[in-house]
Design an enzyme around this catalytic site. Sequence first.
Site, PDB file in Angstrom:
ATOM      1  CD  GLN A 187      32.907 -16.162-104.270  1.00 34.61           C
ATOM      2  OE1 GLN A 187      32.446 -17.272-104.028  1.00 34.61           O
ATOM      3  NE2 GLN A 187      32.312 -15.351-105.140  1.00 34.61           N
ATOM      4  CG  PHE A 217      32.546 -22.244-108.612  1.00 35.21           C
ATOM      5  CD1 PHE A 217      32.839 -21.838-109.906  1.00 35.21           C
ATOM      6  CD2 PHE A 217      33.380 -23.177-108.017  1.00 35.21           C
ATOM      7  CE1 PHE A 217      33.928 -22.358-110.595  1.00 35.21           C
ATOM      8  CE2 PHE A 217      34.475 -23.697-108.692  1.00 35.21           C
ATOM      9  CZ  PHE A 217      34.754 -23.290-109.977  1.00 35.21           C
ATOM     10  CD  GLU A 268      28.006 -12.942-103.047  1.00 34.17           C
ATOM     11  OE1 GLU A 268      27.851 -13.663-104.054  1.00 34.17           O
ATOM     12  OE2 GLU A 268      27.369 -11.891-102.870  1.00 34.17           O
ATOM     13  NE  ARG A 284      22.240 -11.308-110.344  1.00 30.09           N
ATOM     14  CZ  ARG A 284      22.667 -10.429-111.267  1.00 30.09           C
ATOM     15  NH1 ARG A 284      22.329 -10.554-112.520  1.00 30.09           N
ATOM     16  NH2 ARG A 284      23.451  -9.430-110.914  1.00 30.09           N
ATOM     17  NE  ARG A 306      30.743 -19.597-113.707  1.00 31.05           N
ATOM     18  CZ  ARG A 306      31.839 -20.221-114.115  1.00 31.05           C
ATOM     19  NH1 ARG A 306      32.052 -21.475-113.815  1.00 31.05           N
ATOM     20  NH2 ARG A 306      32.738 -19.587-114.857  1.00 31.05           N
ATOM     21  CG  PHE A 343      23.277 -14.127-107.051  1.00 29.52           C
ATOM     22  CD1 PHE A 343      24.112 -14.562-106.033  1.00 29.52           C
ATOM     23  CD2 PHE A 343      22.410 -13.076-106.786  1.00 29.52           C
ATOM     24  CE1 PHE A 343      24.075 -13.957-104.772  1.00 29.52           C
ATOM     25  CE2 PHE A 343      22.362 -12.467-105.529  1.00 29.52           C
ATOM     26  CZ  PHE A 343      23.201 -12.910-104.518  1.00 29.52           C
ATOM     27  CB  THR A 351      20.315  -7.078-107.949  1.00 31.21           C
ATOM     28  OG1 THR A 351      20.628  -7.936-106.848  1.00 31.21           O
ATOM     29  CG2 THR A 351      20.413  -7.877-109.234  1.00 31.21           C
ATOM     30  CB  ALA A 374      27.421  -9.562-109.216  1.00 31.58           C
ATOM     31  CD  GLU A 386      27.286 -14.470-111.582  1.00 31.09           C
ATOM     32  OE1 GLU A 386      27.426 -13.250-111.767  1.00 31.09           O
ATOM     33  OE2 GLU A 386      26.524 -14.947-110.725  1.00 31.09           O
TER      34      GLU A 386
HETATM   35  N1  MTE Z   1      35.893 -19.286-112.379  1.00 33.05           N
HETATM   36  C1  MTE Z   1      36.690 -20.059-111.622  1.00 33.05           C
HETATM   37  N2  MTE Z   1      37.727 -20.682-112.207  1.00 33.05           N
HETATM   38  N3  MTE Z   1      36.453 -20.231-110.286  1.00 33.05           N
HETATM   39  C2  MTE Z   1      35.385 -19.625-109.664  1.00 33.05           C
HETATM   40  O1  MTE Z   1      35.190 -19.788-108.458  1.00 33.05           O
HETATM   41  N4  MTE Z   1      33.415 -18.154-109.924  1.00 33.05           N
HETATM   42  C3  MTE Z   1      32.393 -17.662-110.852  1.00 33.05           C
HETATM   43  C4  MTE Z   1      33.062 -17.005-112.046  1.00 33.05           C
HETATM   44  N5  MTE Z   1      34.081 -17.847-112.603  1.00 33.05           N
HETATM   45  C5  MTE Z   1      34.516 -18.801-110.450  1.00 33.05           C
HETATM   46  C6  MTE Z   1      34.838 -18.633-111.822  1.00 33.05           C
HETATM   47  C7  MTE Z   1      31.462 -16.727-110.251  1.00 33.05           C
HETATM   48  S1  MTE Z   1      30.132 -17.320-109.401  1.00 33.05           S
HETATM   49  C8  MTE Z   1      31.604 -15.377-110.406  1.00 33.05           C
HETATM   50  S2  MTE Z   1      30.455 -14.300-109.790  1.00 33.05           S
HETATM   51  C9  MTE Z   1      32.751 -14.804-111.117  1.00 33.05           C
HETATM   52  O2  MTE Z   1      33.642 -15.794-111.588  1.00 33.05           O
HETATM   53  C10 MTE Z   1      33.476 -13.869-110.164  1.00 33.05           C
HETATM   54  O3  MTE Z   1      34.599 -13.313-110.726  1.00 33.05           O
HETATM   55  P1  MTE Z   1      34.577 -12.056-111.710  1.00 33.05           P
HETATM   56  O4  MTE Z   1      33.614 -11.071-111.131  1.00 33.05           O
HETATM   57  O5  MTE Z   1      35.962 -11.579-111.697  1.00 33.05           O
HETATM   58  O6  MTE Z   1      34.121 -12.567-113.038  1.00 33.05           O
HETATM   59  N1  HPA Z   2      25.111 -11.138-107.604  1.00 33.74           N
HETATM   60  C1  HPA Z   2      25.984 -11.784-106.815  1.00 33.74           C
HETATM   61  N2  HPA Z   2      26.123 -11.532-105.554  1.00 33.74           N
HETATM   62  C2  HPA Z   2      25.345 -10.600-105.013  1.00 33.74           C
HETATM   63  C3  HPA Z   2      24.414  -9.901-105.771  1.00 33.74           C
HETATM   64  C4  HPA Z   2      24.290 -10.186-107.139  1.00 33.74           C
HETATM   65  O1  HPA Z   2      23.491  -9.602-107.867  1.00 33.74           O
HETATM   66  N3  HPA Z   2      23.781  -9.053-104.964  1.00 33.74           N
HETATM   67  C5  HPA Z   2      24.314  -9.252-103.739  1.00 33.74           C
HETATM   68  N4  HPA Z   2      25.266 -10.184-103.764  1.00 33.74           N
HETATM   69 MO1  MOS Z   3      29.054 -15.372-108.168  1.00 33.08          MO
HETATM   70  S1  MOS Z   3      27.415 -16.517-107.676  1.00 33.08           S
HETATM   71  O1  MOS Z   3      28.139 -13.889-108.048  1.00 33.08           O
HETATM   72  O2  MOS Z   3      29.940 -15.464-106.707  1.00 33.08           O
END
Ligand code: MTE
Ligand code: HPA
Ligand code: MOS
Length: 757
Positions: free
Chosen positions: A191, A222, A226, A304, A336, A338, A434, A503, A706
Site C-alpha cells: 500500500q 486492509f 501499509e 486514532r 481497517r 486504524f 492524523t 486512511a 473504513e
Molecule cells: N477494500 C478492498 N476490497 N480491499 C482492501 O484491501 N482496504 C480498506 C478499504 N477497502 C481494502 C478495501 C482500507 S484499510 C482502506 S484504508 C481503504 O480501503 C483504502 O483505500 P481508499 O483510501 O481508496 O478508500
Molecule cells: N490512517 C491510516 N494510516 C495512517 C494514518 C491514519 O490516520 N496515519 C498514518 N498512517
Molecule cells: Mo487502512 S487501515 O488505513 O490501510
Amino acid sequence: MKNYDIERHVTGESQFVDDVITPEGMLHAYVFYSEKAHAEILNIDLSNAEKVKGVKAIFTSKDIPGENQIGGIIPDEVLLAESKVEYIGQPVAIVIAEDQLTAKEAASKIKVKYKKLPVITNPREAFKAGQMIAPQRTFNLGDPDNSWNSCKYIVEGTVESGGQEHLYLETQGAFAYPVEGGGIKIVSSTQSPTAVQRVTARILNLPMHKVEVDVLRLGGGFGGKEDQATPWAAMAGLASFKLNKPVKLILPRQEDMIMTGKRHPYSSDFKIGINKEGKIICYEVTFYQNAGAAADLSTAILERTLFHCTNSYYIPNVKATAVSCKTNLPPNTAFRGFGGPQGMFVIESAIFKAAEKMGLDPSEIQKKNLLNEDDQFPYGQKTENCHSGITWKNAEEKYSINTIRDEVKKFNAENNIFKKGVSFMPICFGISFTNTSMNQASALVHVYTDGSISVSTAAVEMGQGINEKIRQVVSKVFSVNIDRVKTETTNTTRIANTSPTAASTGADLNGKATERACQHILRQLKEIAAEILNASSITHVEVIDEVVHCDGNKSNLKWEELIKRAHLKRFNLSSHAFYATPGVYFDQEKEKGNPFAYHVYGTAIIEATVDCLRGTYKIDSVKAIHDFGKSFNPLIDKGQAEGAIVQGLGWMTIEEVIYDENGKLLTDALSTYKVPDIHFTPDIQVDFLKNSDNLKGIFKSKAIGEPPFMYGIGGYFAIMNALKAFRPDADLPISAPFTPEKVLMNLYSKVEEKQPA
Ligand code: MTE
Ligand code: HPA
Ligand code: MOS
C-alpha cells in the site's frame, strides 16, 4: 461504474505479484524465522542448510550493506535479527534457492542456539514491567475530575477486544531485479510504494532514486500492507542486490499468518457518568494497546483510538489515556479503522453497561447523546454538517424500529431456546491521515496523440475500486468516454514521495490531484479550441461528451481532432499536479487541533438470533443509513460498505487470534482461524443518506473505505441483547470476539447475578 478489475478477476486475467512475467533466471527466497518469542541468539549454524542442493546463498543481518533498520515512525525494528529475537516469526535469515521448496527445506536445516528470556504477551503486564513503545498520551475535555458529582449513575468496567488477521487473498510478496548502474527494481504488493523504496534504499545504502518500486494491484491490503509489505520487498531487494540476480519472495499463507502483525488487541478500563436525564456527563478511559515487539504504526493507531474514543457522542468531560505496550508478539499494525474501532467498542460497552444499571435499552442513552452541530470533540475540533442525528432518525423510520422491537419481543416471549437481540450502532469517523503531513498526493496525466489518456497517481488499487474512481475523475473533467482512460501502475519513478493508500483518503487525495492535472491540460485544450473556432476567450468554449461547444453550440471539433491540433501546435498534453488537504493540523503538545478534513456519519440497526442451548448464533441483518456524501460511484461505495460491515462483524464475533503463553500463534491456518463466509453473512441493507454533499471530498463525495467497518460493533451488542433476553439479570463481562464458545460460557457461567431492583 463497476470496478473495472472485476471482469479480469473473474476470468483470471488479473495479475498479482506472483503472476507477473519475471526476468530470466529468477531465484526464490524463503525466510527463516525465530522459533522463540524472546531470546538471545548465541549462534546461527548455516552449514547444513548451505549444503542443500539448489541453495544459492543464505543472508543474515551481517550481509546488510546499509542500515539494518526498518522502523517507520520509531527506529526500533531490524530487518533481520542480530543478537536477539523478540517474537516468534521474527525474520532471522533469508535462504535463496532455485525454487521455494528447496529454500524452505534448507531453512529447516538452519540451527540457532538461543538463550531464552522471559516472555510477555499481555499488554497490562508489559505496562507494569515498564515496557512501553512511547510515552502515554491523554486527551482532555472539560473538567472530568470535578464532574462526577453531577452524575446520578456511575459505572466502571473493563473491556477486552481481540486481534484480527488481515487475510488478504494475496499473501505478502515481492520480486526484485538488478538494473544498470547498481540500482534495483522491485515489484511489490504494498500500500506504500515509497515506504518500500525508502527502506530498501536504507538497507542497501543506496540513494532513493536507485530504487524503483512498481505496484500493479493488491489482492487485498486492509492496512496489512501499509507498513508490513516493506520487509519482504527489502529482503528480495537485498538478495537481488547481493547476487546480481532477480529474486522473488512470496510468503506462504501459514508463514504470512505467523510472521506478520494483526489488528491490535486492546485491554481497557472505563468509567462513565450519566445524569438523571440520561445525558453522559463524564467519561474516563484508559487504553492498553498490545503493540507487539516493535512500534510499526502503533503510536499513530493509538492516537486514532483517542480521536474516536467518544464515537458519535457529545461528552462534555472526557479524560482518555492511551499507552502502547511492548510485548513478545509480532508487531501489530494498521487494520481497517486504524485503532478507531477499538476506541469505539469501549464507549459502546460503557453505554451498554450503564444502560444495564439504569434498566434501559442502550439505544435510549445512545440516542440522547448523539453529536449535534458545533459540538466539540475531545481533540478540539468541532462538528460541521453533523449527520449523527439525521442518520439515526432515518434509520428508525426507514427500518421501522418499532415493528422490529415488537417482533423481537414476540419472538422472545414465544421461544425458550432461541432468543433475538437488536442493537443500534451509530458511527462517526474522521477523514484525513492524523499525521497532517501525510495528507498529500500527486498525479501525472498524459493525453496521447490518438486521444487516449494515461493517468498515474500515488493510489494503490487493492480491490477498493480506486482505479475506476480515478478514471471517472479524468473522464468527468475532460468529458470524454471512460474507455479512453487507463490507470497505470503505481510507480515511484512516475509519482514520487507517495503517502500510503490508507486512511480511506485514496480517492479524495489522488482524485483531487488528478482533477487538477486534467484541469491544467483542459485549459490548454480550450485555448487551442478557442483559436480554431475563433472564440474571443476560453470561457466561451467547453468540451461536452467529446465535442467542443462554443457558446453552448456544438461545433464540428471532436476530441481526437482537438488533441491532434493541440499537438501540432506544440501544446503540452501532459500535466503533473499536486494536492494537499487544506486546513488540517494537530498540536501534539496541547493534544488539540483540526486533524480531520471532515467526518463520516451513519447509523446501523443490527439483529441477531442466539441458540441458547448451543451458544451458536446468526447475525440476521444489518441495516444502515450511511452518509456517503454525494457518491459518484454508488456501486463501488455500496460494495465497500457491505464488505466492511462483514469484516467488522467478523472481528467482533468469530475471528479469534490466539497466542499461547509462549507467544506461539495457535490460529495460524484457516482450519483454526474462522472468517465470515457467505453463510455467515447477514442480510445487509445499506441506504444512502439523502441530500448529503461534502465540499471537502472529491466531487462532493465522502470517503468510504473504513467507516462502515464499525457498524460491525453492533453485532456484539445484538448478541449481548439476545443473551440478556435469556438471562436478564446476569452481569456479563465484555470481551470480543464473542465466539460461540464464549457465548455458551456466558449463557451458563456463574457470574454475579444482579440484585433485583
Ligand atoms: N477494500 C478492498 N476490497 N480491499 C482492501 O484491501 N482496504 C480498506 C478499504 N477497502 C481494502 C478495501 C482500507 S484499510 C482502506 S484504508 C481503504 O480501503 C483504502 O483505500 P481508499 O483510501 O481508496 O478508500
Ligand atoms: N490512517 C491510516 N494510516 C495512517 C494514518 C491514519 O490516520 N496515519 C498514518 N498512517
Ligand atoms: Mo487502512 S487501515 O488505513 O490501510
